[in-house]
Write an enzyme that holds these catalytic residues in place. Structure first.
Site, PDB file in Angstrom:
ATOM      1  N   ARG A  51      -9.384   0.423   3.997  1.00  0.00           N
ATOM      2  CA  ARG A  51      -8.447   1.203   2.427  1.00  0.00           C
ATOM      3  C   ARG A  51      -6.597  -0.107   2.470  1.00  0.00           C
ATOM      4  NH1 ARG A  51      -7.039   6.144   6.160  1.00  0.00           N
ATOM      5  NH2 ARG A  51      -5.557   6.456   4.397  1.00  0.00           N
ATOM      6  N   ASP A  91       3.566   0.726  12.489  1.00  0.00           N
ATOM      7  CA  ASP A  91       3.225   0.271  11.634  1.00  0.00           C
ATOM      8  C   ASP A  91       2.105  -1.481  12.230  1.00  0.00           C
ATOM      9  OD1 ASP A  91       3.549   2.287   7.918  1.00  0.00           O
ATOM     10  OD2 ASP A  91       2.134   2.621  10.118  1.00  0.00           O
ATOM     11  N   ARG A 104      -4.939  10.427   3.047  1.00  0.00           N
ATOM     12  CA  ARG A 104      -3.339  11.353   3.788  1.00  0.00           C
ATOM     13  C   ARG A 104      -2.642  11.220   2.375  1.00  0.00           C
ATOM     14  NH1 ARG A 104      -1.581  13.958   7.648  1.00  0.00           N
ATOM     15  NH2 ARG A 104       1.009  13.806   7.569  1.00  0.00           N
ATOM     16  N   CYS A 108      -5.095   8.856   8.922  1.00  0.00           N
ATOM     17  CA  CYS A 108      -5.703   8.767  10.352  1.00  0.00           C
ATOM     18  C   CYS A 108      -5.267   9.279  11.402  1.00  0.00           C
ATOM     19  CB  CYS A 108      -4.662   6.793  10.799  1.00  0.00           C
ATOM     20  SG  CYS A 108      -5.124   5.828   9.450  1.00  0.00           S
ATOM     21  N   LYS A 154       1.094  -1.397  -0.049  1.00  0.00           N
ATOM     22  CA  LYS A 154      -0.242   0.159  -0.080  1.00  0.00           C
ATOM     23  C   LYS A 154       0.821   1.398  -0.084  1.00  0.00           C
ATOM     24  CE  LYS A 154      -1.860   1.920   4.149  1.00  0.00           C
ATOM     25  NZ  LYS A 154      -1.390   3.691   4.031  1.00  0.00           N
ATOM     26  N   ASN A 155       1.336   1.376   1.215  1.00  0.00           N
ATOM     27  CA  ASN A 155       2.517   2.628   0.417  1.00  0.00           C
ATOM     28  C   ASN A 155       3.690   2.510  -0.129  1.00  0.00           C
ATOM     29  OD1 ASN A 155       0.926   2.935   3.014  1.00  0.00           O
ATOM     30  ND2 ASN A 155       2.727   2.776   4.831  1.00  0.00           N
ATOM     31  N   ARG A 165      -0.417  15.492  12.828  1.00  0.00           N
ATOM     32  CA  ARG A 165       0.192  15.002  11.246  1.00  0.00           C
ATOM     33  C   ARG A 165       0.646  16.646  10.902  1.00  0.00           C
ATOM     34  NH1 ARG A 165      -2.202   9.393   8.955  1.00  0.00           N
ATOM     35  NH2 ARG A 165       0.027   9.165   8.782  1.00  0.00           N
ATOM     36  N   PRO A 166       2.259  16.653  10.984  1.00  0.00           N
ATOM     37  CA  PRO A 166       2.736  18.181  10.268  1.00  0.00           C
ATOM     38  C   PRO A 166       3.149  17.565   9.451  1.00  0.00           C
ATOM     39  CG  PRO A 166       4.329  17.704  12.223  1.00  0.00           C
ATOM     40  CD  PRO A 166       3.024  16.686  12.415  1.00  0.00           C
ATOM     41  N   ILE A 167       2.890  18.667   7.978  1.00  0.00           N
ATOM     42  CA  ILE A 167       4.264  18.510   6.777  1.00  0.00           C
ATOM     43  C   ILE A 167       4.949  19.363   6.597  1.00  0.00           C
ATOM     44  CG2 ILE A 167       1.938  17.373   5.816  1.00  0.00           C
ATOM     45  CD1 ILE A 167       1.170  19.601   4.586  1.00  0.00           C
ATOM     46  N   ASP A 168       5.595  19.769   7.875  1.00  0.00           N
ATOM     47  CA  ASP A 168       6.481  21.213   8.221  1.00  0.00           C
ATOM     48  C   ASP A 168       7.934  20.412   6.605  1.00  0.00           C
ATOM     49  OD1 ASP A 168       6.639  19.650  10.952  1.00  0.00           O
ATOM     50  OD2 ASP A 168       8.564  20.435  10.779  1.00  0.00           O
ATOM     51  N   GLN A 169       8.104  19.555   7.465  1.00  0.00           N
ATOM     52  CA  GLN A 169       9.298  18.409   6.994  1.00  0.00           C
ATOM     53  C   GLN A 169       9.031  18.705   4.631  1.00  0.00           C
ATOM     54  OE1 GLN A 169      12.722  18.102   8.154  1.00  0.00           O
ATOM     55  NE2 GLN A 169      11.376  19.472   9.600  1.00  0.00           N
TER      56      GLN A 169
HETATM   57  C1  EPZ Z   1       4.070   6.904   6.799  1.00  0.00           C
HETATM   58  O1  EPZ Z   1       3.246   8.115   6.855  1.00  0.00           O
HETATM   59  C2  EPZ Z   1       3.139   5.323   6.122  1.00  0.00           C
HETATM   60  N1  EPZ Z   1       1.953   6.370   5.309  1.00  0.00           N
HETATM   61  C3  EPZ Z   1       2.371   5.595   7.828  1.00  0.00           C
HETATM   62  O2  EPZ Z   1       1.271   4.722   7.514  1.00  0.00           O
HETATM   63  C4  EPZ Z   1       4.022   5.217   8.767  1.00  0.00           C
HETATM   64  O3  EPZ Z   1       3.142   4.652  10.144  1.00  0.00           O
HETATM   65  C5  EPZ Z   1       4.755   6.637   8.738  1.00  0.00           C
HETATM   66  O4  EPZ Z   1       4.724   6.551   7.900  1.00  0.00           O
HETATM   67  C6  EPZ Z   1       5.936   5.940   9.635  1.00  0.00           C
HETATM   68  O5  EPZ Z   1       6.736   4.645   9.158  1.00  0.00           O
HETATM   69  C7  EPZ Z   1       2.273   6.314   4.372  1.00  0.00           C
HETATM   70  O6  EPZ Z   1       3.579   5.746   4.140  1.00  0.00           O
HETATM   71  C8  EPZ Z   1       0.951   6.513   3.284  1.00  0.00           C
HETATM   72  P1  EPZ Z   1       6.467  10.402   8.730  1.00  0.00           P
HETATM   73  P2  EPZ Z   1       3.591   9.482   7.182  1.00  0.00           P
HETATM   74  O7  EPZ Z   1       6.020  11.149   8.043  1.00  0.00           O
HETATM   75  O8  EPZ Z   1       4.678   9.985   6.181  1.00  0.00           O
HETATM   76  C9  EPZ Z   1       6.827  13.269  11.900  1.00  0.00           C
HETATM   77  C10 EPZ Z   1      -0.271   2.623   7.786  1.00  0.00           C
HETATM   78  O9  EPZ Z   1      -0.980   2.533   8.186  1.00  0.00           O
HETATM   79  N2  EPZ Z   1       6.887  14.694  10.868  1.00  0.00           N
HETATM   80  O10 EPZ Z   1       6.838   9.029   8.579  1.00  0.00           O
HETATM   81  O11 EPZ Z   1       2.603  10.800   7.367  1.00  0.00           O
HETATM   82  C11 EPZ Z   1       5.217  13.349  11.964  1.00  0.00           C
HETATM   83  O12 EPZ Z   1       4.597  13.739  13.787  1.00  0.00           O
HETATM   84  C12 EPZ Z   1       0.437   4.343   7.768  1.00  0.00           C
HETATM   85  O13 EPZ Z   1       0.227   2.747   6.879  1.00  0.00           O
HETATM   86  C13 EPZ Z   1       7.139  16.408  11.189  1.00  0.00           C
HETATM   87  O14 EPZ Z   1       6.952  16.248  12.161  1.00  0.00           O
HETATM   88  O15 EPZ Z   1       4.755   9.360   8.267  1.00  0.00           O
HETATM   89  C14 EPZ Z   1       5.490  11.507  12.963  1.00  0.00           C
HETATM   90  O16 EPZ Z   1       6.004  11.609  14.074  1.00  0.00           O
HETATM   91  C15 EPZ Z   1       0.047   4.957   8.504  1.00  0.00           C
HETATM   92  N3  EPZ Z   1       6.929  16.726   9.768  1.00  0.00           N
HETATM   93  C16 EPZ Z   1       6.936  11.422  12.249  1.00  0.00           C
HETATM   94  O17 EPZ Z   1       7.597  12.361  11.530  1.00  0.00           O
HETATM   95  C17 EPZ Z   1       6.742  15.966   8.985  1.00  0.00           C
HETATM   96  O18 EPZ Z   1       6.819  17.131   8.271  1.00  0.00           O
HETATM   97  C18 EPZ Z   1       7.116  10.106  11.340  1.00  0.00           C
HETATM   98  O19 EPZ Z   1       5.839  10.755  10.586  1.00  0.00           O
HETATM   99  C19 EPZ Z   1       5.814  15.052   8.600  1.00  0.00           C
HETATM  100  C20 EPZ Z   1       6.523  13.956   9.421  1.00  0.00           C
END
Ligand code: EPZ
Length: 428
Positions: free
Chosen positions: A397, A305, A93, A117, A22-23, A122-126
């Site tokens: 999903r 996950d 998302r 979820c 999926k991812n 779930r920020p997107i600052d990065q």
């Molecule tokens: C991906 O989400 C996966 N989703 C998630 O899987 C998974 O839990 C996560 O990666 C971690 O492996 C998809 O791939 C579609 P992150 P993502 O950015 O990209 C922080 C599932 O069940 N962060 O790696 O949203 C964030 O808050 C789903 O399949 C920032 O601070 O996760 C978190 O604490 C659920 N700023 C950490 O980083 C940012 O700009 C990891 O988040 C982005 C993230």
């Protein structure tokens, strides 16, 4: 609305075949807009997140044609839109990956703020800082994220936090940027490597995916490709914990054992027999489960996950286990649902203390999110009665044909229509 009805207390035997990841799919399908050509993608999972992506692509003007149940041809030559509207993006998302892909295609993108979820902020600052490093101007207005660049120019970027999504999005925007982009502290998940391999098959020049430093040499032109998505690490891991929880002997086919190492080692420590073959893995559990401690971390650590599924398994282990959530701020909401089934778990922030119990007991419960929903099914399969699980749209999903796959292993699970609450009238 539908719910699952699960009759438990049956060991599982037989074989289950894992679908495409999926991812990886939710990153690779948006990446097709980087070319004005046709791409053929194989091993695409039939899940609702992918269906939404097809609708978004068609809404932009792409043509999506199924060549068989899991192979799709995407023709992006006629794309005339760089906008992903709220009414579609709200359901998924990862629709924000179109930001990086459309920036790479036409130096501009407008995508609705992400949903997804709910387990903490779930920020997107990065993502945004990465786009700005490449020379894009990013603004957020009326719930839309807008990104635009005169020209994208490669640069050096260190992620402040390991982020799968930000690594994907910035990689998508960088493949056609002028010059070299170096991403430090990048995510290393299997789906990051799969995306990089897909992009390289289109003519990109990405090196180091799977390590914490990814180098992207910008190219001018990309071309269509044929590509097969890797098997889903988390779907495979989920069937491993389901087999370990219910007991029995299950062969899980179409996997990459290396992607499952952290899960296999924790299951073996918990007293489960795990046998690895080239592209399959066998899980056997006859005796008592043993308590183990687990801390979720970015890959190659134990996947976040898999945290709900592992916690639900440890609820049945002899002794006390500590589960630490190392990625998300609040990913134990589902524990309330497990408690309804007799679990003995105390949660304090990112730590859960799990006291093993002899068995779960049936109770009406709900899926809080995708992986928590899988954990509820796992728990229900090990009760000695009938459990009903609501809010199953989350599960659908991300788990292709989960009813058929589980019944193929001997599980007694079915999906039934729920009475419409609006039609229920009070007695009298
Ligand atoms: C991906 O989400 C996966 N989703 C998630 O899987 C998974 O839990 C996560 O990666 C971690 O492996 C998809 O791939 C579609 P992150 P993502 O950015 O990209 C922080 C599932 O069940 N962060 O790696 O949203 C964030 O808050 C789903 O399949 C920032 O601070 O996760 C978190 O604490 C659920 N700023 C950490 O980083 C940012 O700009 C990891 O988040 C982005 C993230």
């Amino acid at each position: 609305m539908e719910k699952y009805v699960v009759s438990g207390n049956k060991k599982l035997y037989g074989e289950v075949t894992i679908s495409g990841a999926k991812n990886a799919a939710v990153a690779i399908l948006p990446a097709t807009v980087l070319v004005k050509d046709k791409c053929i993608i194989e091993n695409v999972p039939a899940i609702s997140d992918v269906t939404i992506l097809f609708k978004i692509l068609e809404g932009m003007g792409a043509k999506v044609r199924f060549l068989n149940a899991s192979t799709v041809e995407i023709d992006t030559r006629e794309i005339n839109e760089a906008v992903v509207p709220y009414e579609l993006a709200r359901y998924m998302r990862a629709s924000y990956y179109f930001l990086g892909a459309l920036l790479g295609r036409c130096n501009e993108a407008s995508v609705s703020m992400p949903g997804g979820c709910d387990f903490g902020v779930r920020p997107i600052d990065q993502h945004i800082k990465g786009f700005e490093m490449l020379g894009a101007k990013v603004s957020i207005e009326k719930g839309m994220i807008n990104a635009k660049a005169e020209e994208l120019e490669g640069g050096h970027f260190q992620f402040e936090k390991v982020s799968v999504g930000a690594t994907v999005n910035v990689m998508l925007a960088a493949v056609k940027a002028r010059g070299l982009t170096v991403l430090e502290n990048a995510a290393k998940e299997p789906h990051i490597v799969d995306l990089a391999n897909f992009l390289n098959s289109m003519g990109a020049d990405i090196r180091g995916a799977g390590t914490d430093t990814i180098k992207i040499y910008g190219v001018d032109i990309l071309h269509g490709t044929n590509y097969s998505i890797i098997p889903d690490q988390i779907e495979a891991g989920t069937y491993m914990t389901i087999a370990a929880s219910a007991g029995g002997n299950v062969l899980i086919k179409n996997v990459i054992p290396k992607h499952l190492e952290s899960i296999s080692s924790k299951l073996m420590a918990a007293g489960v027999e795990v046998i690895e073959y080239d592209d399959s893995i066998r899980v056997i559990r006859e005796g008592q489960l043993k308590a183990v401690n687990v801390k979720t971390m970015p890959h190659p650590g134990f996947p976040t996950d898999m945290q709900p599924q592992m916690t639900a398994l440890l609820c049945l282990a002899e002794g006390t286990s500590i589960v630490t959530e190392g990625v998300w701020d609040n990913r134990f909401r589902y524990v309330d649902e497990l408690r309804r089934m007799g679990a003995n778990v105390q949660v304090d922030g990112k730590i859960a203390v799990v006291q093993g119990v002899s068995a779960f007991t049936p109770a009406p419960v709900k899926a809080c999110d995708l992986r928590a929903g899988a954990a509820m099914i796992q728990a229900a399969l090990s009760t000695d009665g009938v459990t009903e699980i609501e809010d199953i749209q989350y599960v659908e999903r991300g788990y292709e044909n989960i009813i058929e796959k589980l019944t193929g292993l001997g599980a007694n699970i079915r999906k039934v229509e729920m009475p419409d609450p609006n039609l229920l009238t009070s007695a009298g």
